[in-house]
Design a protein around this motif. Sequence first.
Motif, short mmCIF file in Angstrom:
data_model
loop_
_atom_site.label_atom_id
_atom_site.label_comp_id
_atom_site.label_asym_id
_atom_site.label_seq_id
_atom_site.Cartn_x
_atom_site.Cartn_y
_atom_site.Cartn_z
N ASN A 96 0.83 -1.20 0.00
CA ASN A 96 0.00 0.00 0.00
C ASN A 96 0.87 1.26 0.00
O ASN A 96 1.96 1.27 0.58
CB ASN A 96 -0.90 0.03 1.25
N LEU A 103 -6.91 8.72 -3.56
CA LEU A 103 -6.74 8.09 -2.25
C LEU A 103 -5.62 8.74 -1.46
O LEU A 103 -5.76 9.00 -0.26
CB LEU A 103 -6.45 6.59 -2.42
N GLY A 126 -8.34 4.01 3.00
CA GLY A 126 -8.85 3.77 1.65
C GLY A 126 -8.12 2.73 0.84
O GLY A 126 -8.35 2.60 -0.37
N THR A 127 -7.24 1.95 1.48
CA THR A 127 -6.43 1.02 0.70
C THR A 127 -7.24 -0.13 0.12
O THR A 127 -6.80 -0.76 -0.84
CB THR A 127 -5.27 0.47 1.55
N LYS A 128 -8.42 -0.39 0.67
CA LYS A 128 -9.25 -1.46 0.10
C LYS A 128 -9.63 -1.14 -1.34
O LYS A 128 -9.86 -2.03 -2.15
CB LYS A 128 -10.50 -1.69 0.94
N TYR A 129 -9.67 0.16 -1.66
CA TYR A 129 -10.05 0.56 -3.01
C TYR A 129 -8.95 0.27 -4.03
O TYR A 129 -9.21 0.27 -5.23
CB TYR A 129 -10.42 2.04 -3.03
N LYS A 141 -7.71 -2.46 -4.55
CA LYS A 141 -8.14 -3.71 -5.18
C LYS A 141 -9.52 -3.56 -5.81
O LYS A 141 -9.76 -4.04 -6.92
CB LYS A 141 -8.12 -4.84 -4.16
N LYS A 142 -10.41 -2.88 -5.13
CA LYS A 142 -11.77 -2.74 -5.64
C LYS A 142 -11.82 -1.96 -6.95
O LYS A 142 -12.66 -2.23 -7.81
CB LYS A 142 -12.65 -2.06 -4.60
N LEU A 143 -10.93 -1.01 -7.12
CA LEU A 143 -10.92 -0.17 -8.33
C LEU A 143 -10.02 -0.73 -9.43
O LEU A 143 -9.84 -0.09 -10.46
CB LEU A 143 -10.49 1.25 -7.97
N TYR A 154 -11.58 -10.92 0.89
CA TYR A 154 -11.30 -9.52 0.53
C TYR A 154 -9.84 -9.27 0.14
O TYR A 154 -9.51 -8.18 -0.32
CB TYR A 154 -11.70 -8.58 1.69
#
Length: 379
Positions: A49, A73, A86-89, A91-93, A116
């Motif tokens: 990250n 982010l 916001g690091t989950k984004y 992967k999501k993005l 996840y």
Amino acid sequence: MNIAIDCTFFGHAEARSKKLSLSTSIFTADILDAFVKMGLSDNFTLFVNYNHASFFQERFPQYKLKILKFFPLTLANKISDGRFKGTKYLKKLGIFKRAVKKGGFDSIWFPYCVDYTFVQTALPALCTIHDIYPVHRNGMSGWNFIKNQNCTLTTVSNYTKNDIIGTFGLDEARANSITKIPNSIIFDVSKKQERKELSGKKYILDLNAYIEKKNPLTLLKAFNLIKEKTNATLVFCGGYKDENLFAEMKNFIEENSLFERVLLLFRVTDEERNWLLTNATLFVTPSLFEGFGRTPVEAAICKIPVISTKETSLFEATLGLCNYVENPKDENELAELILKKLGNPDSEEKLTEIAKILTENYEPETLAKRYMELFSKLR
């Protein structure tokens, strides 16, 4: 060999404090350190990250890093003074997936693979599964990689392997393809910081998070039953807590006048943890669920007598070498065994032999070689 390693699951608090506390992070670091000792680090690129970059550059300087960034982010992180992660984004993005695609890698390793953390790419993937506790609580959504033929599965215990096979109803071929490679166990306890309130005292230690599945209330109740029969102190030490359970434990201590007999420690330093672990009179883990079960193995390697439950992987991880209760929720059985081991502890000879066996079984370089064998088959 050119392998991507997903390290985005390391905790923000770990990166900020530069202190690893999560078992999955410690496991990954042990294997990465073993690759360095084996001269293999050039084969890997760590995906990290954006707000963990400095930690990884300092902790793992031998590795190439792919620092995942996305301007909105990083801007939000800066404006919020780090409160917005916001690091989950990443992967999501699709930022993680695109970075993997551009890297020209042969394969990818997910050292902590859950719903996840996993990202489907065109690469063959090695997925290390520590446990499927989230599946039992939240269902199978997001766990499609379990049956994906492009994903090679490895687990840290036979318990987890069998749990996966039964829960997901895997056919014989898929079940037989799952490899077990246990967690490595290596830690330096040479640096210690004494806890003054325990200096010169006998104490029973439990190193576990304050959460329901670790079952601390049963140990607390067991100790209350024998408080007049021993002068030992009971010490809980965790790095994570459920506030409701923690409050329940404090209420029990108050109701039973245990203020001077029980310590509830939280997020101690590595040096304090080392001192606690190596000076305990007895180590007790009342846990109800472990994908592996690191802390009782650590205590046994430190030649501390260990009492454990036989739940999930604990008997397997400790190789059946310790002392066990049959019913993990029975405070009377646990109280009886604690008194027995306080009065008649395991001999120094036995503790030394147990430590030797466990140390050899969980040696990081041996386990790292097994990972290298799996990587070579993925290409």
